[in-house]
Design a protein around this motif. Structure first.
Motif, PDB file in Angstrom:
ATOM      1  N   GLU A 258       4.427  -2.758  -0.689  1.00 36.51           N
ATOM      2  CA  GLU A 258       3.644  -3.965  -0.961  1.00 36.51           C
ATOM      3  C   GLU A 258       3.898  -5.028   0.109  1.00 36.51           C
ATOM      4  N   ARG A 259       5.128  -5.160   0.566  1.00 33.15           N
ATOM      5  CA  ARG A 259       5.434  -6.118   1.636  1.00 33.15           C
ATOM      6  C   ARG A 259       4.700  -5.755   2.919  1.00 33.15           C
ATOM      7  N   MET A 260       4.662  -4.465   3.234  1.00 27.54           N
ATOM      8  CA  MET A 260       3.941  -4.021   4.429  1.00 27.54           C
ATOM      9  C   MET A 260       2.444  -4.251   4.286  1.00 27.54           C
ATOM     10  N   HIS A 261       1.962  -4.054   3.070  1.00 25.91           N
ATOM     11  CA  HIS A 261       0.546  -4.321   2.798  1.00 25.91           C
ATOM     12  C   HIS A 261       0.213  -5.791   3.074  1.00 25.91           C
ATOM     13  N   LYS A 262       1.038  -6.686   2.557  1.00 21.95           N
ATOM     14  CA  LYS A 262       0.787  -8.114   2.749  1.00 21.95           C
ATOM     15  C   LYS A 262       0.909  -8.512   4.217  1.00 21.95           C
ATOM     16  N   MET A 263       1.877  -7.917   4.928  1.00 20.42           N
ATOM     17  CA  MET A 263       2.050  -8.233   6.345  1.00 20.42           C
ATOM     18  C   MET A 263       0.846  -7.776   7.163  1.00 20.42           C
ATOM     19  N   LEU A 264       0.371  -6.566   6.890  1.00 20.89           N
ATOM     20  CA  LEU A 264      -0.794  -6.054   7.613  1.00 20.89           C
ATOM     21  C   LEU A 264      -2.050  -6.857   7.278  1.00 20.89           C
ATOM     22  N   LEU A 265      -2.168  -7.229   6.029  1.00 18.26           N
ATOM     23  CA  LEU A 265      -3.337  -8.011   5.615  1.00 18.26           C
ATOM     24  C   LEU A 265      -3.363  -9.356   6.322  1.00 18.26           C
ATOM     25  N   ALA A 266      -2.203  -9.992   6.431  1.00 22.59           N
ATOM     26  CA  ALA A 266      -2.124 -11.280   7.125  1.00 22.59           C
ATOM     27  C   ALA A 266      -2.376 -11.113   8.622  1.00 22.59           C
ATOM     28  N   GLN A 267      -1.957  -9.984   9.161  1.00 21.69           N
ATOM     29  CA  GLN A 267      -2.067  -9.744  10.601  1.00 21.69           C
ATOM     30  C   GLN A 267      -3.454  -9.292  11.017  1.00 21.69           C
ATOM     31  N   GLN A 268      -4.060  -8.392  10.219  1.00 20.78           N
ATOM     32  CA  GLN A 268      -5.334  -7.796  10.607  1.00 20.78           C
ATOM     33  C   GLN A 268      -6.519  -8.335   9.822  1.00 20.78           C
ATOM     34  N   GLY A 269      -6.232  -8.883   8.648  1.00 19.81           N
ATOM     35  CA  GLY A 269      -7.327  -9.329   7.796  1.00 19.81           C
ATOM     36  C   GLY A 269      -7.908  -8.211   6.954  1.00 19.81           C
ATOM     37  N   ARG A 270      -7.423  -6.981   7.191  1.00 24.91           N
ATOM     38  CA  ARG A 270      -7.911  -5.831   6.420  1.00 24.91           C
ATOM     39  C   ARG A 270      -6.868  -4.717   6.508  1.00 24.91           C
ATOM     40  N   VAL A 271      -6.809  -3.921   5.436  1.00 27.42           N
ATOM     41  CA  VAL A 271      -5.962  -2.735   5.421  1.00 27.42           C
ATOM     42  C   VAL A 271      -6.418  -1.901   4.227  1.00 27.42           C
ATOM     43  N   THR A 272      -6.415  -0.587   4.383  1.00 27.47           N
ATOM     44  CA  THR A 272      -6.783   0.280   3.267  1.00 27.47           C
ATOM     45  C   THR A 272      -5.549   0.488   2.400  1.00 27.47           C
ATOM     46  N   TRP A 273      -5.586  -0.060   1.200  1.00 29.49           N
ATOM     47  CA  TRP A 273      -4.440  -0.054   0.285  1.00 29.49           C
ATOM     48  C   TRP A 273      -4.765   0.844  -0.900  1.00 29.49           C
ATOM     49  N   VAL A 274      -3.943   1.876  -1.124  1.00 24.22           N
ATOM     50  CA  VAL A 274      -4.217   2.847  -2.175  1.00 24.22           C
ATOM     51  C   VAL A 274      -3.007   2.942  -3.116  1.00 24.22           C
ATOM     52  N   PRO A 275      -2.978   2.156  -4.198  1.00 22.52           N
ATOM     53  CA  PRO A 275      -1.899   2.286  -5.190  1.00 22.52           C
ATOM     54  C   PRO A 275      -2.149   3.516  -6.048  1.00 22.52           C
ATOM     55  N   LEU A 276      -1.086   4.259  -6.349  1.00 28.32           N
ATOM     56  CA  LEU A 276      -1.223   5.534  -7.051  1.00 28.32           C
ATOM     57  C   LEU A 276      -0.243   5.609  -8.211  1.00 28.32           C
ATOM     58  N   GLN A 277      -0.686   6.158  -9.314  1.00 31.66           N
ATOM     59  CA  GLN A 277       0.185   6.361 -10.467  1.00 31.66           C
ATOM     60  C   GLN A 277       0.905   7.693 -10.277  1.00 31.66           C
ATOM     61  N   ALA A 278       2.003   7.653  -9.507  1.00 28.86           N
ATOM     62  CA  ALA A 278       2.698   8.882  -9.153  1.00 28.86           C
ATOM     63  C   ALA A 278       4.113   8.562  -8.716  1.00 28.86           C
ATOM     64  N   GLY A 279       4.899   9.626  -8.470  1.00 25.48           N
ATOM     65  CA  GLY A 279       6.253   9.487  -7.981  1.00 25.48           C
ATOM     66  C   GLY A 279       6.297   9.520  -6.469  1.00 25.48           C
ATOM     67  N   HIS A 280       7.517   9.628  -5.929  1.00 28.07           N
ATOM     68  CA  HIS A 280       7.723   9.468  -4.491  1.00 28.07           C
ATOM     69  C   HIS A 280       6.899  10.430  -3.648  1.00 28.07           C
ATOM     70  N   MET A 281       6.909  11.726  -3.973  1.00 24.38           N
ATOM     71  CA  MET A 281       6.246  12.692  -3.115  1.00 24.38           C
ATOM     72  C   MET A 281       5.261  13.600  -3.838  1.00 24.38           C
ATOM     73  N   ASP A 282       4.846  13.249  -5.053  1.00 31.31           N
ATOM     74  CA  ASP A 282       3.949  14.148  -5.782  1.00 31.31           C
ATOM     75  C   ASP A 282       2.541  13.582  -5.966  1.00 31.31           C
ATOM     76  N   ALA A 283       2.239  12.475  -5.294  1.00 30.77           N
ATOM     77  CA  ALA A 283       0.940  11.825  -5.507  1.00 30.77           C
ATOM     78  C   ALA A 283      -0.226  12.729  -5.154  1.00 30.77           C
ATOM     79  N   TYR A 284      -0.067  13.560  -4.122  1.00 27.70           N
ATOM     80  CA  TYR A 284      -1.184  14.409  -3.689  1.00 27.70           C
ATOM     81  C   TYR A 284      -1.549  15.439  -4.762  1.00 27.70           C
TER      82      TYR A 284
END
Length: 370
Positions: A258-284
């Protein structure tokens, strides 16, 4: 009890706490490469459990050399039946893996990348992993990533305008670094469940060290493998970035993403953010209905395809057969989070050890398992 004895007891207690902290700091400094990088998973054979052709992928073994002379093994993989012209017309995903185990354990995931993103995949093994020489550390992995990207810019079957970097967990930090170090060579960047920095992680996985190691803390000088993703993000410019964040991540705090998301958003004005209801490595797998459409849409939007064939091209029959087959077992090992102790590792592997052994058993029918 007199004040004298209370004071004496308190000093002894403080001495014990100080000893524990000192031992913890010493372990972090002395063994951080062994804690952070795990090329060989305890109890699992070091050899490749399987090869890409078992997942409907054609492949080539490629050896590249890092700047310091370290020889690295890589796989270039593409869907069965693709011609060189077809491969050149599609994006190439440069994939950086998690921290535990060799690249063969990522093949169940990578076959899906090839299918859903309709691409070829270049997967270099970090130094010390798989068939690659050397021992892993931050500067070494950065040289490995640089060598991999430079190789792709010289490969005749790679469209230089369509190189997409994809990193998961530790691989996300590697991906951020190499993308930031090579402006103009990367089409887009996908990062899944990585960390803000190693300094910010230590206090989370070793809470008793939080007062000593972390943002602005006194003993940060003990961290040699820093992986400061915020510094890399500041150098990305307007590079398109997709962040995949598992909200039930059991290994890395989701607030890092989330911190990286906010930093990129402030820097670029856009970022593709995909929150997922999953664990560390099983989201796919557990959030596949959200995961793959988001990644495919992002890649298709930014990559420049040179062919007009549909995503259901018959030349992808090998991968599609693998994707549609029952997925009763073959999962890649979960990454072992930075600075976890040895006792936690088996619990993070789930059933992959059993799966790997089953796939190699005499008389095993791969088609039924995959």
């Amino acid at each position: 009890m007199s004040s004298f004895w209370i004071m004496r007891w308190a000093l002894k207690a403080l001495g014990g706490v100080s000893a524990v902290v000192a031992v913890g700091l010493g372990l972090v400094y002395q063994f951080q490469e062994k804690l952070l990088y795990l090329p060989r998973i305890p109890g699992v054979p070091n050899e490749f459990a399987y090869l890409p052709d078992r997942f409907g992928l054609e492949y080539e073994d490629i050896y590249i050399t890092a700047k310091d002379g370290t020889r690295l093994h890589s796989w270039m993989m593409w869907p069965k039946g693709w011609s060189k012209q077809k491969r050149r017309s599609r994006p190439t995903v440069l994939f950086f893996q998690e921290n535990a185990g060799n690249m063969s354990f990522r093949l169940p995931f990578l076959r899906l990348v090839a299918h859903h993103l309709h691409c070829q995949v270049f997967a270099p093994s970090y130094r010390g992993y798989g068939l690659s020489q050397g021992k892993p550390n931050e500067s070494g992995l950065q040289m490995d990533a640089q060598a991999a990207l430079e190789y792709l810019t010289t490969d005749s079957v790679v469209n230089k305008d369509n190189i997409v970097i994809f990193g998961r967990s530790l691989g996300g930090a590697v991906a951020f670094w190499v993308a930031a170090a090579n402006p103009g060579l990367v089409n887009s960047l996908i990062v899944e469940n990585t960390f803000w920095s190693i300094e910010a992680v230590v206090g989370k996985v070793m809470p008793f060290l939080a007062p000593f190691v972390g943002p602005g803390r006194l003993f940060n000088f003990l961290i040699r493998n820093r992986w400061c993703n915020d510094e890399a993000i500041a150098k990305l410019g307007q590079l398109p970035v997709c962040l995949l964040s598992s909200l039930q991540d059991e290994m890395l705090p989701p607030e890092h993403m989330e911190r990286m998301h906010k930093m990129l958003l402030a820097q670029q004005g856009r970022v593709t953010w995909v929150p997922l209801q999953a664990g560390h490595m099983d989201a796919y797998e557990t959030a596949a209905q959200d995961y793959w459409p988001a990644v495919a849409k992002f890649t298709q939007h930014h990559a420049r395809s040179l062919d007009a064939e549909s995503e259901d091209d018959q030349s992808d029959a090998g991968v599609q057969e693998a994707v549609q087959a029952t997925n009763a077992g073959a999962k890649p090992p979960s990454a072992v989070g930075p600075f976890t102790d040895g006792s936690s590792r088996p619990s993070q592997l789930h059933d992959e050890q059993v799966v790997g052994a089953a796939l190699q058993a005499p008389g095993h029918d791969y088609k039924k398992e995959l």
